[in-house]
Design a protein around this motif. Structure first.
Motif, PDB file in Angstrom:
ATOM      1  N   GLY A   7      40.478  29.919  35.391  1.00  0.00           N
ATOM      2  CA  GLY A   7      39.474  31.099  35.837  1.00  0.00           C
ATOM      3  C   GLY A   7      39.897  32.173  34.900  1.00  0.00           C
ATOM      4  N   THR A   8      38.872  33.149  35.192  1.00  0.00           N
ATOM      5  CA  THR A   8      38.651  34.193  34.033  1.00  0.00           C
ATOM      6  C   THR A   8      38.278  35.661  34.747  1.00  0.00           C
ATOM      7  N   PRO A   9      37.688  35.719  35.819  1.00  0.00           N
ATOM      8  CA  PRO A   9      37.054  37.310  36.068  1.00  0.00           C
ATOM      9  C   PRO A   9      38.014  37.793  37.153  1.00  0.00           C
ATOM     10  N   GLN A  10      38.134  38.991  37.541  1.00  0.00           N
ATOM     11  CA  GLN A  10      38.785  39.497  38.648  1.00  0.00           C
ATOM     12  C   GLN A  10      38.648  38.757  39.869  1.00  0.00           C
ATOM     13  N   PHE A  11      37.455  38.351  40.299  1.00  0.00           N
ATOM     14  CA  PHE A  11      37.361  37.322  41.284  1.00  0.00           C
ATOM     15  C   PHE A  11      38.423  36.159  41.509  1.00  0.00           C
ATOM     16  N   ALA A  12      38.623  35.802  40.279  1.00  0.00           N
ATOM     17  CA  ALA A  12      39.533  34.677  40.075  1.00  0.00           C
ATOM     18  C   ALA A  12      40.890  35.174  39.884  1.00  0.00           C
ATOM     19  N   ARG A  13      41.264  36.391  39.565  1.00  0.00           N
ATOM     20  CA  ARG A  13      42.454  36.870  39.597  1.00  0.00           C
ATOM     21  C   ARG A  13      43.063  37.191  41.037  1.00  0.00           C
ATOM     22  N   VAL A  14      42.346  37.522  41.790  1.00  0.00           N
ATOM     23  CA  VAL A  14      42.669  37.746  43.470  1.00  0.00           C
ATOM     24  C   VAL A  14      43.167  36.441  43.944  1.00  0.00           C
ATOM     25  N   VAL A  15      42.594  35.478  43.573  1.00  0.00           N
ATOM     26  CA  VAL A  15      42.794  34.087  43.986  1.00  0.00           C
ATOM     27  C   VAL A  15      44.035  33.695  43.461  1.00  0.00           C
ATOM     28  N   ALA A 168      36.601  37.574  47.361  1.00  0.00           N
ATOM     29  CA  ALA A 168      37.539  36.719  46.800  1.00  0.00           C
ATOM     30  C   ALA A 168      39.012  36.907  47.716  1.00  0.00           C
ATOM     31  N   LEU A 169      39.321  37.982  48.527  1.00  0.00           N
ATOM     32  CA  LEU A 169      40.246  37.920  49.329  1.00  0.00           C
ATOM     33  C   LEU A 169      40.057  36.639  50.413  1.00  0.00           C
TER      34      LEU A 169
END
Length: 302
Positions: A7-15, A168-169
């Motif tokens: 994963g790459t963006p902030q959306f993925a970071r949350v996961v 994302a959460l």
């Protein structure tokens, strides 16, 4: 369970952060390569890479430009039991899908809005419900069997940034649950006949006119912060509120000032616009823009 995260963006970071928090054994991160940023073209790490470097520098990070034989060999060496894919940004080859079960978090309730911009499409369609899906990936885009779905009823108007943060959460909790219960889940085939599709967003998608206030407002929400909404003249519109969907006015007619904002009529509906930005200029309060252009009530904003 050994989990490889892609994963790459902030959306993925949350996961990713949620999976780490819940104690999953993250054996590696595969993310898009760092990209030049700013005037000096300083390399900027992806959101997922930044999280790993800041919090778990012992976890290996792979940044292949493409998933080729060399990348596949490096991934195989990590011996993942499951591969979690969240907004990675590239199509995965069959050789990777065959390496371990690949679980993808998609930003819609599949089979609705397969493709690159599902959250934008949910906003544009003014849906009463938003959600995410976890699927078992196959060779086609977003067609895999469903392992889990989570959703919530719309409780306010969400722009893309706010909706992405909430989904994302929601998706992080769903992915963790699917991983924990994977062996007990019976995959559910998608109703392919019900599938709809969405494309990658480009700048031109933000072009609007004053024919229908509701459509302008939905585009403003869906394309925030990028590409935003703008008129054919290039004038960008910020801070939109939908005041009416029924009133009829000449398109772009300046109806009245409201504080620092302006009320603009559409062929169908009324919008309040807080700020405006002409091409090559700074963003200013709508009232200031009108004053600078010597526009008055009754004139046409274009």
């Amino acid at each position: 369970m050994r989990v490889l995260f892609m994963g790459t963006p902030q959306f993925a970071r949350v996961v990713l952060q949620q999976l780490v928090l819940e104690g999953f054994d993250i054996v590696g991160l595969v993310t898009q390569p760092s990209k030049p940023f700013g005037r000096h073209h300083t390399p900027k790490d992806s959101a997922t890479k930044a999280f790993i470097l800041e919090n778990h520098p012992n976890i290996p990070i792979l940044e292949p430009h493409k998933i080729d034989a060399k990348a596949l060999q490096a991934i195989a060496a990590l011996k993942p039991d499951k591969i979690v894919v969240v907004a990675y940004g590239k199509i995965l080859p069959q050789a990777l899908l065959d390496m371990a079960p690949c679980l993808n978090l998609h930003g819609s309730i599949l089979p609705q809005f397969r493709g690159a911009s599902p959250m934008q499409e949910m906003i544009l369609h003014d849906l009463p419900q938003f959600g995410v899906s976890v699927i078992l990936m196959d060779a086609q885009m977003d067609t895999g069997d469903i392992l889990g779905v989570a959703s919530f009823e719309k409780d306010k108007d969400y722009n893309l940034q706010d909706l992405g943060a909430r989904l994302a959460l929601l998706g992080a909790e769903l992915m963790a649950s699917v991983l924990r219960n994977y062996e007990d889940i019976t995959p559910t085939p998608q109703e392919h006949s019900q599938a709809t599709y969405c494309k990658k967003i480009s700048k031109v998608d933000g072009l609007v006119d004053f024919s229908e206030a509701r459509q302008v407002y939905l585009k403003y929400l869906a394309y925030y912060p990028w590409p935003g909404v703008f008129l054919p003249s290039g004038l960008k519109l910020f801070g939109l509120e939908l005041l009416s969907v029924a009133q009829e006015h000449p398109e772009g007619k300046i109806l009245t000032l409201d504080g620092e904002g302006v009320l603009v009529g559409c062929a169908k509906g009324v919008l309040k616009i807080a700020q405006l930005q002409a091409p090559g200029k700074q963003k200013v309060a709508a009232k200031s823009y009108l004053s600078g252009k010597r526009l008055k009530i009754g004139d046409i904003l274009s």
